[in-house]
Design a protein around this motif. Structure first.
Motif, PDB file in Angstrom:
ATOM      1  N   MET A 239      40.545  40.779  39.543  1.00 13.44           N
ATOM      2  CA  MET A 239      41.048  41.917  38.765  1.00 13.44           C
ATOM      3  C   MET A 239      40.677  41.787  37.298  1.00 13.44           C
ATOM      4  O   MET A 239      40.394  42.765  36.638  1.00 13.44           O
ATOM      5  CB  MET A 239      42.554  42.051  38.926  1.00 13.44           C
ATOM      6  CG  MET A 239      42.930  42.611  40.279  1.00 13.44           C
ATOM      7  SD  MET A 239      44.661  43.068  40.386  1.00 13.44           S
ATOM      8  CE  MET A 239      44.644  44.730  39.704  1.00 13.44           C
ATOM      9  N   GLU A 240      40.678  40.547  36.765  1.00 15.00           N
ATOM     10  CA  GLU A 240      40.416  40.401  35.335  1.00 15.00           C
ATOM     11  C   GLU A 240      38.957  40.678  34.998  1.00 15.00           C
ATOM     12  O   GLU A 240      38.628  41.000  33.878  1.00 15.00           O
ATOM     13  CB  GLU A 240      40.906  39.045  34.814  1.00 15.00           C
ATOM     14  CG  GLU A 240      40.113  37.827  35.240  1.00 15.00           C
ATOM     15  CD  GLU A 240      40.365  37.384  36.695  1.00 15.00           C
ATOM     16  OE1 GLU A 240      41.066  38.087  37.451  1.00 15.00           O
ATOM     17  OE2 GLU A 240      39.814  36.333  37.072  1.00 15.00           O
ATOM     18  N   GLN A 241      38.059  40.580  36.001  1.00 12.51           N
ATOM     19  CA  GLN A 241      36.652  40.918  35.759  1.00 12.51           C
ATOM     20  C   GLN A 241      36.328  42.318  36.247  1.00 12.51           C
ATOM     21  O   GLN A 241      35.189  42.761  36.164  1.00 12.51           O
ATOM     22  CB  GLN A 241      35.734  39.924  36.472  1.00 12.51           C
ATOM     23  CG  GLN A 241      35.686  38.569  35.785  1.00 12.51           C
ATOM     24  CD  GLN A 241      34.655  37.658  36.420  1.00 12.51           C
ATOM     25  OE1 GLN A 241      33.995  38.007  37.392  1.00 12.51           O
ATOM     26  NE2 GLN A 241      34.499  36.485  35.840  1.00 12.51           N
ATOM     27  N   GLY A 242      37.297  42.994  36.810  1.00  9.41           N
ATOM     28  CA  GLY A 242      37.083  44.376  37.236  1.00  9.41           C
ATOM     29  C   GLY A 242      36.453  44.515  38.610  1.00  9.41           C
ATOM     30  O   GLY A 242      36.091  45.613  39.006  1.00  9.41           O
ATOM     31  N   ARG A 245      40.064  46.917  41.204  1.00  9.42           N
ATOM     32  CA  ARG A 245      40.760  47.765  40.236  1.00  9.42           C
ATOM     33  C   ARG A 245      41.756  48.648  40.989  1.00  9.42           C
ATOM     34  O   ARG A 245      41.402  49.282  41.966  1.00  9.42           O
ATOM     35  CB  ARG A 245      39.765  48.658  39.495  1.00  9.42           C
ATOM     36  CG  ARG A 245      38.516  47.923  39.029  1.00  9.42           C
ATOM     37  CD  ARG A 245      37.755  48.687  37.959  1.00  9.42           C
ATOM     38  NE  ARG A 245      36.787  49.647  38.452  1.00  9.42           N
ATOM     39  CZ  ARG A 245      35.494  49.378  38.634  1.00  9.42           C
ATOM     40  NH1 ARG A 245      35.013  48.178  38.373  1.00  9.42           N
ATOM     41  NH2 ARG A 245      34.677  50.308  39.066  1.00  9.42           N
ATOM     42  N   ASN A 268      43.877  51.433  34.415  1.00  2.00           N
ATOM     43  CA  ASN A 268      43.857  50.267  33.513  1.00  2.00           C
ATOM     44  C   ASN A 268      44.874  49.211  33.909  1.00  2.00           C
ATOM     45  O   ASN A 268      45.453  48.561  33.053  1.00  2.00           O
ATOM     46  CB  ASN A 268      44.218  50.646  32.065  1.00  2.00           C
ATOM     47  CG  ASN A 268      43.123  51.389  31.376  1.00  2.00           C
ATOM     48  OD1 ASN A 268      42.178  51.821  32.029  1.00  2.00           O
ATOM     49  ND2 ASN A 268      43.232  51.526  30.090  1.00  2.00           N
ATOM     50  N   ASN A 270      45.311  45.820  35.137  1.00  2.00           N
ATOM     51  CA  ASN A 270      44.312  44.762  35.272  1.00  2.00           C
ATOM     52  C   ASN A 270      44.783  43.463  35.887  1.00  2.00           C
ATOM     53  O   ASN A 270      44.076  42.459  35.856  1.00  2.00           O
ATOM     54  CB  ASN A 270      43.702  44.449  33.894  1.00  2.00           C
ATOM     55  CG  ASN A 270      42.904  45.622  33.385  1.00  2.00           C
ATOM     56  OD1 ASN A 270      42.342  46.379  34.180  1.00  2.00           O
ATOM     57  ND2 ASN A 270      42.879  45.802  32.084  1.00  2.00           N
ATOM     58  N   SER A 271      45.988  43.447  36.413  1.00  2.00           N
ATOM     59  CA  SER A 271      46.444  42.237  37.094  1.00  2.00           C
ATOM     60  C   SER A 271      47.467  42.636  38.147  1.00  2.00           C
ATOM     61  O   SER A 271      48.012  43.744  38.115  1.00  2.00           O
ATOM     62  CB  SER A 271      47.086  41.260  36.098  1.00  2.00           C
ATOM     63  OG  SER A 271      48.294  41.809  35.619  1.00  2.00           O
ATOM     64  N   SER A 274      50.698  43.413  36.650  1.00  2.00           N
ATOM     65  CA  SER A 274      50.748  44.736  36.027  1.00  2.00           C
ATOM     66  C   SER A 274      50.923  45.853  37.045  1.00  2.00           C
ATOM     67  O   SER A 274      51.445  46.910  36.707  1.00  2.00           O
ATOM     68  CB  SER A 274      49.483  44.984  35.213  1.00  2.00           C
ATOM     69  OG  SER A 274      49.394  44.048  34.174  1.00  2.00           O
ATOM     70  N   GLU A 305      48.902  46.625  28.659  1.00  2.00           N
ATOM     71  CA  GLU A 305      49.381  45.267  28.957  1.00  2.00           C
ATOM     72  C   GLU A 305      50.434  44.805  27.948  1.00  2.00           C
ATOM     73  O   GLU A 305      51.413  44.172  28.310  1.00  2.00           O
ATOM     74  CB  GLU A 305      48.211  44.269  28.883  1.00  2.00           C
ATOM     75  CG  GLU A 305      47.275  44.299  30.053  1.00  2.00           C
ATOM     76  CD  GLU A 305      47.893  43.750  31.334  1.00  2.00           C
ATOM     77  OE1 GLU A 305      48.867  42.978  31.253  1.00  2.00           O
ATOM     78  OE2 GLU A 305      47.396  44.130  32.406  1.00  2.00           O
TER      79      GLU A 305
END
Ligand code: ADP
Ligand code: MG
Ligand code: ZN
Length: 529
Positions: A239-242, A245, A268, A270-271, A274, A305
């Motif tokens: 997720m942190e590198q997309g 998503r 948006n 991203n985790s 989240s 975030e």
């Protein structure tokens, strides 16, 4: 063709009213509303080449180096579907218990965006490759309900509406502003390396009836979906590198009402953490708006975030705005039954069966296993065991100290700068008697801080346990001298009082004394005198 008026760029809209409306507390929301949620998850496939051309599908290369006439949308260039990508999408569909279409087509989704060179995206519309599946998601059972009953672990079946294929867009970089967003930027740069990378979109049916657990259900689904896809080996799902998503749809239905409310779609996110926060904050925001007598607008919202809040994006386009039509440059996709069957046989041992097997191997109760799943720790624990640790110890580190660290830093467990192999190494030092629990935590802290491998951290920080009796004997004598009253109690037979002396030695040796040796030395000295 002229663009419908609703396709002209829309300026960000003010939130429902100009005056900010206070969100409701989560308990207030639950008292008056039933949430409905739905997740749309994009997975970037890990194929060697792009979806419709032979360009490398690599992450992090020099901008605009992996491009060609097809993925740049130059006139006359013709796309050809990537068989490996179709195979990966079918594998995902099968793992999610979907039916696989015997015949389907790609569709053009028309919209203008600078990072999309063709001004349309090749996607699938009403003929998805995979449809009507499900994923059973396990929920941890720690929470206590209103009556004080501890909730048991349970499972929710998430219905999958469809799994379809499409291509990714390029990436815009907005330069010259403070925030990296387009507002305030002096100019924008575009990198087409990502344009045309194969994507799979997984869309759930609306998830109802989860009540106060809706945020948790959303997170559990995303976590377990990620685990399933990782086990297939078709994406690195980061997720942190997309490469994974999630768009989170949320609406509220007043309790007793017969129709669902209007949904918003939060992007948006991203985790995994989240995902949960976005559902929760959107529920609280919507309840505030509804309670003020204002309608929810169907729109995209952005998750932040830092604040954990969402802000308004653009009002949602209708499907008609995209003027979908079958992609004329590609032949239909008609996977043969024999091919699909052979892929089904290739499915790794997955989800339910695999988890049941691991639970037995690791000797966990349902509740423990649910906690492991909730923390997204299945693969990490398995890898730690593979590196030599016992199941009990691997679980202790990942769900204890490391979970605490991840939580404090606001990252996922796997986002921590420590590998399962390093965790196993720390444990080996404990087993050999070189570290005690407290020192092991310091060694882990050093690894997380980038000080090197566990052995290097132990050497550099001087963390080894001291068990040499000369050194410890001196520390014990000093502790007895400084605590004469306590020492007398021990001499009088109150052995429990020795604990205070052990504590004193630990303090002077900065926690590095071997507690067992210290205890023995104290008792020897005090019974001898
Ligand atoms: P779009 O292309 O407009 O985003 P999709 O069909 O791709 O539409 O996805 C919509 C998502 O929203 C699905 O996951 C669906 O289950 C979910 N959804 C639909 N209606 C609601 C609702 N009232 N509340 C919450 N989620 C909803
Ligand atoms: Mg969608
Ligand atoms: Zn290309």
């Amino acid at each position: 063709m002229h663009p419908p008026s609703s396709m002209t760029p829309v300026a960000p809209q003010p939130d429902a009213a100009t005056a900010p409306i206070a969100p409701r507390s989560f308990d207030q929301v639950i008292a008056s509303y039933q949430p409905v949620i739905g997740l749309e998850t994009h997975i970037e496939l890990g194929t060697r080449t792009k979806m419709f051309c032979g360009c490398a599908a690599a992450f992090g290369d020099e901008p605009n180096t992996n491009i060609c006439p097809v993925c740049l949308g130059l006139p006359g260039a013709l796309p050809v579907a990537n068989a490996a990508a179709v195979e990966s999408a079918i594998l995902i569909g099968l793992a999610l218990n979907c039916s696989i279409a015997s015949w389907c087509r790609f569709a053009r989704k028309n919209y203008f965006y600078p990072d999309m060179p063709k001004n349309f995206q090749i996607s699938q519309y009403d003929e998805p490759l995979c449809f009507d599946g499900w994923l059973d998601v396990r929920l941890p059972g720690d929470s206590v309900d209103i009556d004080g009953n501890v909730e048991q672990p349970s499972s929710v079946r998430i219905e999958i509406e469809r799994v379809h294929m499409e291509e990714d867009t390029g990436k815009s970089l907005h330069v010259g502003g403070a925030t990296g967003r387009i507002h305030g930027a002096t100019h924008s740069l575009v990198d087409y390396n990502r344009a045309g990378i194969p994507l799979v979109e997984i869309v759930t049916k609306p998830i109802t009836g989860t009540g106060e657990r809706a945020p948790e259900v959303a997170r559990a689904y995303a976590t377990q979906l990620r685990d399933v896809i990782r086990a297939l080996g078709v994406s690195d799902v980061r997720m942190e590198q997309g490469s994974m998503r999630c768009d989170v749809n949320t609406s509220l239905q007043p309790i007793g009402a017969s129709e669902w409310g209007t949904r918003t779609e939060t992007k948006n996110v991203n985790s995994l953490r989240s995902v949960e926060r976005a559902v929760r904050s959107e529920m609280c925001r919507q309840a505030g708006v509804l309670d003020a007598g204002i309608r929810i607008v169907q729109e995209t919202r952005h998750f932040h975030e830092d604040t954990g809040q969402t802000t308004s994006g653009r009002s949602k386009e209708e499907a008609t705005d995209y003027r979908y039509f079958p992609e004329p440059d590609l032949v239909p996709l008609a996977p043969e039954t024999a091919w699909v069957d052979s892929l089904r046989e290739r499915l790794p041992e997955l989800s339910a069966e695999k988890l049941a097997r691991l639970q037995t191997e690791w000797g966990l109760t349902d509740k423990d296993m649910a906690a492991v799943l909730g923390a997204g720790a299945v693969q990490l624990i398995a890898a730690t065991i593979a590196a030599g640790a016992t199941a009990e110890v691997a679980r202790k580190w990942w769900l204890g100290e490391l979970a605490r660290r991840a939580n404090a830093d606001g990252v996922e467990l796997e986002g921590l700068a420590i590998t399962p192999k390093q965790v196993a190494e720390v444990q080996q030092l404990v087993d050999r008697g070189s570290l005690n629990d407290k020192l092991a935590r310091q060694a882990i802290e050093g690894v997380l801080a980038g000080e090197g491998e566990p052995g290097q951290v132990v050497a550099a920080r001087g963390l080894e346990v001291v068990s040499d009796t000369d050194t410890l004997g001196a520390a014990v004598d000093a502790a007895i001298a400084a605590n004469a009253e306590v020492a007398q109690k021990v001499r009088d037979g109150k052995v429990a009082a020795a604990g205070a002396l052990v504590g004193a030695v630990m303090k002077t040796t900065k926690g590095q004394a071997d507690a067992q040796t210290v205890c023995t030395l104290i008792l020897e000295r005090l019974s001898a005198s």
